[in-house]
Write an enzyme that holds these catalytic residues in place. Structure first.
Site, PDB file in Angstrom:
ATOM      1  N   SER A  38       0.849  -1.195   0.000  1.00 57.22           N
ATOM      2  CA  SER A  38       0.000   0.000   0.000  1.00 57.22           C
ATOM      3  C   SER A  38       0.879   1.238   0.000  1.00 57.22           C
ATOM      4  CB  SER A  38      -0.884   0.008   1.241  1.00 57.22           C
ATOM      5  OG  SER A  38      -1.355   1.324   1.462  1.00 57.22           O
ATOM      6  N   HIS A  63      -1.099  -1.232  -4.386  1.00 56.20           N
ATOM      7  CA  HIS A  63      -2.369  -0.909  -3.726  1.00 56.20           C
ATOM      8  C   HIS A  63      -2.418   0.599  -3.483  1.00 56.20           C
ATOM      9  CE1 HIS A  63      -5.937  -1.893  -1.303  1.00 56.20           C
ATOM     10  NE2 HIS A  63      -5.497  -0.991  -0.423  1.00 56.20           N
ATOM     11  N   ASP A  65      -4.549   3.695  -2.019  1.00 51.81           N
ATOM     12  CA  ASP A  65      -5.624   4.033  -1.074  1.00 51.81           C
ATOM     13  C   ASP A  65      -6.149   5.448  -1.293  1.00 51.81           C
ATOM     14  OD1 ASP A  65      -5.933   1.693   0.652  1.00 51.81           O
ATOM     15  OD2 ASP A  65      -3.850   2.074   1.229  1.00 51.81           O
ATOM     16  N   MET A  67      -8.726   8.236  -0.011  1.00 51.45           N
ATOM     17  CA  MET A  67      -9.548   8.630   1.147  1.00 51.45           C
ATOM     18  C   MET A  67     -10.038  10.059   0.951  1.00 51.45           C
ATOM     19  SD  MET A  67      -7.269   7.093   4.241  1.00 51.45           S
ATOM     20  CE  MET A  67      -6.465   5.489   4.127  1.00 51.45           C
ATOM     21  N   HIS A  96      -8.248   1.324  -4.150  1.00 53.38           N
ATOM     22  CA  HIS A  96      -9.170   1.070  -3.036  1.00 53.38           C
ATOM     23  C   HIS A  96      -9.847   2.394  -2.697  1.00 53.38           C
ATOM     24  CE1 HIS A  96      -9.461  -0.006   1.562  1.00 53.38           C
ATOM     25  NE2 HIS A  96     -10.648   0.177   0.993  1.00 53.38           N
ATOM     26  N   MET A  98     -12.025   4.615  -0.668  1.00 55.12           N
ATOM     27  CA  MET A  98     -12.674   4.850   0.628  1.00 55.12           C
ATOM     28  C   MET A  98     -13.334   6.221   0.515  1.00 55.12           C
ATOM     29  SD  MET A  98      -9.580   3.310   2.934  1.00 55.12           S
ATOM     30  CE  MET A  98      -8.433   3.481   1.569  1.00 55.12           C
ATOM     31  N   MET A 167     -11.366  -5.913   5.070  1.00 55.11           N
ATOM     32  CA  MET A 167     -10.577  -4.993   5.898  1.00 55.11           C
ATOM     33  C   MET A 167     -10.328  -5.648   7.261  1.00 55.11           C
ATOM     34  SD  MET A 167     -10.012  -2.359   4.037  1.00 55.11           S
ATOM     35  CE  MET A 167      -9.124  -1.451   5.299  1.00 55.11           C
ATOM     36  N   ASP A 209      -6.625  -6.458   3.926  1.00 53.56           N
ATOM     37  CA  ASP A 209      -5.988  -5.142   4.019  1.00 53.56           C
ATOM     38  C   ASP A 209      -6.027  -4.644   5.460  1.00 53.56           C
ATOM     39  OD1 ASP A 209      -5.110  -2.550   3.643  1.00 53.56           O
ATOM     40  OD2 ASP A 209      -6.745  -1.949   2.315  1.00 53.56           O
TER      41      ASP A 209
END
Ligand code: DX5
Ligand code: ZN
Length: 257
Positions: A38, A63, A65, A67, A96, A98, A167, A209
């Site tokens: 990540s 990966h 992330d 957010m 991913h 979020m 998760m 994850d």
């Protein structure tokens, strides 16, 4: 340019071994493992270099992330950063999300070179539509389950799923401790995936994850995971290749047991 990159990576996908879900074997332990560092714990001032280093060190997937300071209490990176790292690797970029809402970001990330896009069911008002949107944009699609989110969101969309992401921490931050109850969820997800694939064929990856380390990766694999996100375990270590090799050794040992 972007189109060329997506095509290239898609071809690369063809070379990745998927799970052997043959019902005759009745396996719980996956046969192929993928390590997905990540970027959340990477040095953001040297992101391209970090991507190249970690892939050269033996990682399979990047990966990524995302957010939004709304769905989760943190703010990270978006499609522009995905586009910026895309030329640095041929490895799949696993986005991913979020975020809430989800849909408007899907074509932006697809255009930016994402290969896999996952989102949380709580982030979309119309889960089936969002999964369709992701596949229509040329990416693999997946649903992400927070520690307290039940797996029943999978019930009517298994045919639209390429990845299930469990998760093992609450989303928002790197460096948290692995929540052990997630092992039960991984087992349950493995059962659902194997049952579906035995009946309908196809391949669905099971990714985990949060809090994945050298010393717990074997136990997580034994529960049924095949794809392992690891942020702080890899990027906070002085030797990426050494850490990834130790993870693979632990996985091989668990497989042989
Ligand atoms: C958390 C992120 C994870 C995180 C994992 O919300 O989705 O990908 O970066 O970090 P570690 O491996 O440090 O728990
Ligand atoms: Zn993540």
């Amino acid at each position: 340019m972007t189109h060329y990159i997506i095509q290239t990576v898609s071809r690369e996908h063809d070379t990745i071994d998927f799970l052997d879900t043959s019902p005759a074997q009745n396996r719980i332990m996956p046969q192929t493992f993928r390590i997905a560092p990540s970027l959340l714990s990477a040095d953001f001032a040297r992101l391209g270099e970090e991507v190249r280093s970690v892939i050269a060190a033996g990682a399979d997937i990047i990966h990524f992330d995302v957010m939004d300071n709304h769905y989760v209490p943190n703010l990270t990176i978006g499609p522009l950063v995905c586009e910026a790292i895309r030329p640095h690797t041929q490895a799949p970029i696993d986005v991913h999300l979020m975020v809430k809402p989800v849909d408007s970001l899907v074509p932006m990330f697809a255009k930016a070179g994402a290969d896999i896009i996952t989102f949380h069911p709580e982030g979309s008002e119309h889960i089936d539509r969002t999964l369709g949107l992701i596949r229509d944009s040329g990416c693999k699609a997946g649903l992400v389950f927070n520690p307290a989110t039940p797996l029943f969101y999978l019930d009517h969309v298994m045919d639209k799923i390429d990845m299930v992401l469990i998760m093992s921490v609450n989303p928002g931050f790197g460096g948290q401790s692995f929540i052990r109850e997630s092992l039960n969820k991984i087992r349950e997800a493995r059962g659902r995936i194997d049952a579906w694939c035995a009946q309908h064929g196809g391949e669905i990856w099971l990714e985990v994850d949060g809090g994945v380390k050298v010393d717990n990766i074997a136990e997580i694999a034994t529960a049924g995971a095949d794809t392992f996100v690891a942020g702080s375990a890899i990027f906070n270590s002085p030797d990426y290749a050494g850490t990834i090799a130790s993870m693979r050794a632990a996985l091989a040992q668990a497989q042989a047991a």
